[in-house]
Design an enzyme around this catalytic site. Structure first.
Site, short mmCIF file in Angstrom:
data_model
loop_
_atom_site.label_atom_id
_atom_site.label_comp_id
_atom_site.label_asym_id
_atom_site.label_seq_id
_atom_site.Cartn_x
_atom_site.Cartn_y
_atom_site.Cartn_z
N ALA A 22 0.85 -1.28 0.02
CA ALA A 22 -0.16 0.07 0.14
C ALA A 22 0.97 1.38 0.00
O ALA A 22 1.66 1.40 0.50
CB ALA A 22 -0.93 -0.15 1.32
N PRO A 23 0.32 2.58 -0.68
CA PRO A 23 -0.74 2.49 -1.41
C PRO A 23 -0.81 1.67 -2.81
O PRO A 23 -1.73 1.65 -3.58
CB PRO A 23 -1.17 4.16 -1.60
CG PRO A 23 0.32 4.55 -1.63
CD PRO A 23 1.13 3.70 -0.80
N GLY A 24 0.38 1.32 -3.28
CA GLY A 24 0.37 0.79 -4.52
C GLY A 24 1.14 1.04 -5.80
O GLY A 24 1.14 0.68 -6.76
N GLY A 25 2.33 1.85 -5.26
CA GLY A 25 3.31 2.16 -6.27
C GLY A 25 4.04 1.04 -7.19
O GLY A 25 4.23 1.27 -8.17
N ASP A 68 -0.65 -10.34 7.28
CA ASP A 68 0.81 -10.01 7.68
C ASP A 68 1.79 -10.74 6.57
O ASP A 68 1.93 -11.99 6.30
CB ASP A 68 1.15 -10.65 9.09
CG ASP A 68 2.70 -10.35 9.51
OD1 ASP A 68 3.53 -9.75 8.76
OD2 ASP A 68 2.95 -11.10 10.58
N ASP A 105 8.79 -3.86 -0.30
CA ASP A 105 9.24 -2.55 -0.04
C ASP A 105 8.64 -2.33 1.50
O ASP A 105 8.05 -1.30 1.76
CB ASP A 105 8.71 -1.65 -0.87
CG ASP A 105 9.36 -0.25 -0.90
OD1 ASP A 105 10.11 0.11 -0.15
OD2 ASP A 105 8.15 0.80 -1.13
N LYS A 153 16.70 -1.90 4.52
CA LYS A 153 17.04 -0.36 5.14
C LYS A 153 18.47 -0.50 5.75
O LYS A 153 18.77 -1.63 6.08
CB LYS A 153 16.17 -0.37 6.11
CG LYS A 153 14.86 -0.31 5.86
CD LYS A 153 14.33 0.70 4.90
CE LYS A 153 12.95 0.32 3.99
NZ LYS A 153 12.76 1.03 2.94
N ASP A 172 -0.82 -6.08 2.36
CA ASP A 172 -0.61 -4.94 3.39
C ASP A 172 -2.39 -4.78 3.84
O ASP A 172 -3.16 -4.80 3.33
CB ASP A 172 -0.70 -3.77 2.34
CG ASP A 172 0.34 -2.73 3.01
OD1 ASP A 172 -0.28 -2.35 4.28
OD2 ASP A 172 1.39 -2.21 2.81
C1 SAM Z 1 7.12 2.04 2.30
S1 SAM Z 1 5.57 1.34 1.99
C2 SAM Z 1 5.37 0.71 0.54
C3 SAM Z 1 5.24 1.70 -0.41
C4 SAM Z 1 4.55 0.86 -1.70
N1 SAM Z 1 5.79 0.07 -2.09
C5 SAM Z 1 4.37 1.85 -2.50
O1 SAM Z 1 4.99 2.01 -3.81
O2 SAM Z 1 3.23 2.47 -2.68
C6 SAM Z 1 5.60 0.23 3.29
C7 SAM Z 1 4.40 -0.49 3.65
O3 SAM Z 1 4.58 -1.91 4.37
C8 SAM Z 1 3.36 -2.13 5.00
N2 SAM Z 1 3.67 -3.16 6.10
C9 SAM Z 1 4.79 -3.00 6.82
N3 SAM Z 1 4.69 -4.11 7.86
C10 SAM Z 1 4.07 -5.14 7.07
C11 SAM Z 1 3.69 -6.55 7.43
N4 SAM Z 1 4.23 -7.25 8.38
N5 SAM Z 1 2.87 -7.17 6.65
C12 SAM Z 1 2.08 -6.41 5.55
N6 SAM Z 1 2.45 -5.07 5.29
C13 SAM Z 1 3.36 -4.53 6.01
C14 SAM Z 1 3.13 -0.88 5.57
O4 SAM Z 1 1.59 -1.17 5.87
C15 SAM Z 1 3.26 0.14 4.54
O5 SAM Z 1 2.01 0.09 3.49
#
Ligand code: SAM
Length: 349
Positions: free
Chosen positions: A214-217, A253, A269, A298, A233
């Site tokens: 999320a949000p989906g890039g 998860d 990501d 990271k 997500d």
């Molecule tokens: C940096 S954002 C991703 C952005 C995405 N790649 C984009 O381009 O829009 C990280 C995402 O990882 C999700 N996230 C973190 N830990 C998670 C988990 N254990 N399971 C599922 N999603 C997770 C967060 O909710 C967040 O939306």
């Protein structure tokens, strides 16, 4: 040539210095590295007159995580007369053949101020160096402007370097993409998958999983390639992207999710501890749940090269222990800040 100049994201000079020192020592080339914080480049001073040539021949550029670009230095011109920058460059090159002329500058605020100057010099330099340009030459002449009067003149091999003078492609934010992160995945494909293989690795109707979507890039990029995507997500996905009909959103998860069937692509990501993400990627690859993966790691605040090298070595050791043959390619991309991006593919790709 004795000196090798390598560029990087400003702030990562000591990481690049540590990495190049390790990698050059591993192939028996010794030297020291001059690196100043936030300069956006470092200079490796080799032990003998051909050290830089040896590194260009023996180190695959694609494997250097913190380097954006490199050049073997022919001459370092200091206190150049702003009225005539061309003559000392032509003198320094003394007949050096090249495919084309490249100009670059550090990716710093001061560096960016040099783009106008380099554009202005393009034509006059091309004219002055016309006899040096040969379409089949194996290197580009590269002028790195540390400032308007401090110019490093050298060569960048065509086949063992980034294909862009500055070391990264200029990408435009697509207006329909749900987040700016979308450019990270687009750049990863351009930087980490060699051009001849890109079309066969990224194909319509492939299946992909996006962990932390999320949000989906990133999902948007996969959808643009015609793939069917499972987006994992707990957060909401962009509505227009969901309307494409190519995305299934599961609020699960990412560390617990298992695909029902193996997929072609896994992308990830998440802002998580790098060791935890690396383990998750290992599991997917070792179990054969995906063929290819692109993921972020990271970086810690300090000794980033040490941490990166340990994680990549551990992943490689796990693959070997499991009898899997995967190749890892890692880079700090232009769109990466405190992170690097890794591409994993079966070794025969
Ligand atoms: C940096 S954002 C991703 C952005 C995405 N790649 C984009 O381009 O829009 C990280 C995402 O990882 C999700 N996230 C973190 N830990 C998670 C988990 N254990 N399971 C599922 N999603 C997770 C967060 O909710 C967040 O939306």
């Amino acid at each position: 040539m004795q000196q090798l100049l390598l560029t990087c994201r400003p702030g990562f000079e000591s990481d690049l210095a540590a990495e190049i020192q390790d990698k050059s020592a591993a192939i028996g080339e010794f030297g020291f590295v001059r690196a100043k914080p936030n300069d956006g480049f470092v200079v490796f001073e080799g032990q003998d007159a051909s050290s830089a040539d040896t590194l260009l021949q023996k180190l695959p550029f694609a494997d250097i995580v913190f380097a954006r670009q490199w050049l073997a230095v022919i001459a370092h011109l200091e206190q150049v007369d702003p009225q005539d920058r061309i003559s000392p460059i032509v003198d320094a090159l003394a007949g050096q053949a090249c495919r084309s002329l490249w100009m670059s500058y550090p990716d710093t605020n001061e560096g960016k101020g040099l783009s106008k100057l380099t554009r202005k010099l393009e034509r006059p330099l091309e004219k002055a160096l016309a006899q040096h340009i040969h379409p089949k030459a194996s290197a580009n002449v590269h002028m790195f402007f540390e400032s308007g009067t401090n110019i490093w003149v050298g060569v960048t091999p065509r086949k063992n370097a980034a294909p862009w003078a500055m070391g990264f492609p200029r990408l435009r934010q697509p207006s329909a993409a749900p987040s700016r992160s979308t450019l990270k995945l687009e750049e990863a494909w351009l930087q980490l998958i060699p051009e001849p293989q890109r079309a066969s690795l990224l194909k319509p109707f492939q299946k992909a999983v996006d962990l932390g979507a999320a949000p989906g890039g990133w999902t948007w990029q996969l959808v643009q390639r015609g793939m069917q995507v499972i987006a994992i997500d707990n957060g909401p996905m962009d509505k227009a992207l969901m309307d494409s009909g190519q995305v299934t959103h599961l609020r699960e998860d990412a560390f617990a999710y298992k695909p029902v069937r193996p997929v072609d692509w896994l992308v990830c990501d998440m802002v998580e501890k790098p060791a935890r993400v690396a383990e998750l990627m290992e599991r997917w690859l070792v179990k054969g749940w995906t063929r290819f993966a692109i993921f972020n790691l990271k970086l810690p605040m300090k000794r980033r090269w040490l941490e990166v090298s340990q994680i990549l070595e551990r992943m490689e050791a796990e693959f070997e222990a499991a009898g899997c043959r995967y190749r890892l390619r890692a880079k700090q991309l232009y769109h990466d800040r405190e992170e690097i991006t890794v591409f994993a593919a079966p070794e025969h790709y």
